[in-house]
Scaffold this motif. Structure first.
Motif, PDB file in Angstrom:
ATOM      1  N   LEU A 107       2.687  16.965  50.308  1.00 33.63           N
ATOM      2  CA  LEU A 107       2.816  16.679  49.016  1.00 33.63           C
ATOM      3  C   LEU A 107       3.001  17.769  47.941  1.00 33.63           C
ATOM      4  O   LEU A 107       4.028  17.704  47.066  1.00 33.63           O
ATOM      5  N   VAL A 108       2.240  18.802  48.049  1.00 31.91           N
ATOM      6  CA  VAL A 108       2.255  20.018  47.064  1.00 31.91           C
ATOM      7  C   VAL A 108       3.839  20.631  47.071  1.00 31.91           C
ATOM      8  O   VAL A 108       4.560  20.802  46.220  1.00 31.91           O
ATOM      9  N   ASN A 109       4.112  20.875  48.540  1.00 35.74           N
ATOM     10  CA  ASN A 109       5.419  21.379  48.629  1.00 35.74           C
ATOM     11  C   ASN A 109       6.575  20.575  48.301  1.00 35.74           C
ATOM     12  O   ASN A 109       7.711  20.976  47.666  1.00 35.74           O
ATOM     13  N   PHE A 110       6.500  19.394  48.324  1.00 37.79           N
ATOM     14  CA  PHE A 110       7.480  18.395  47.933  1.00 37.79           C
ATOM     15  C   PHE A 110       7.666  18.377  46.410  1.00 37.79           C
ATOM     16  O   PHE A 110       8.719  18.361  45.732  1.00 37.79           O
ATOM     17  N   SER A 111       6.446  18.440  45.638  1.00 35.02           N
ATOM     18  CA  SER A 111       6.369  18.403  44.143  1.00 35.02           C
ATOM     19  C   SER A 111       6.729  19.660  43.710  1.00 35.02           C
ATOM     20  O   SER A 111       7.691  19.648  42.824  1.00 35.02           O
ATOM     21  N   LEU A 112       6.670  20.776  44.362  1.00 35.62           N
ATOM     22  CA  LEU A 112       7.288  22.004  43.709  1.00 35.62           C
ATOM     23  C   LEU A 112       8.669  21.923  44.093  1.00 35.62           C
ATOM     24  O   LEU A 112       9.346  22.638  42.911  1.00 35.62           O
ATOM     25  N   ILE A 113       9.177  21.586  45.109  1.00 33.21           N
ATOM     26  CA  ILE A 113      10.608  21.580  45.416  1.00 33.21           C
ATOM     27  C   ILE A 113      11.332  20.654  44.200  1.00 33.21           C
ATOM     28  O   ILE A 113      12.368  20.874  43.613  1.00 33.21           O
TER      29      ILE A 113
END
Length: 68
Positions: free
Chosen positions: A25-31
């Motif tokens: 979720l964190v990686n998706f939101s950063l992207i």
């Protein structure tokens, strides 16, 4: 050996599934936030031309390879 590997992978996923979900979720939101920021910054043809000239510099080519 192969059966033991799958058992070990399953045990690790079972114990760490919360951490994996948070990490995804964190990686998706950063992207997504990065893509939205780029869309806001480079929304006119002039700024897009500046981005393209920056991406075609030798430094960017060395970091990201040649972009079509």
């Amino acid at each position: 050996m192969n059966r033991n590997m799958w058992w070990l992978l399953g045990a690790n996923l079972k114990s760490d599934y919360r951490v994996i979900i948070v990490w995804l979720l964190v990686n998706f939101s950063l992207i997504v936030s990065g893509a939205l920021k780029l869309a806001d910054l480079y929304n006119s043809p002039e700024t897009l031309d500046q981005l393209l000239t920056m991406l075609r510099t030798p430094m960017m080519t060395a970091m990201f390879a040649r972009m079509p």
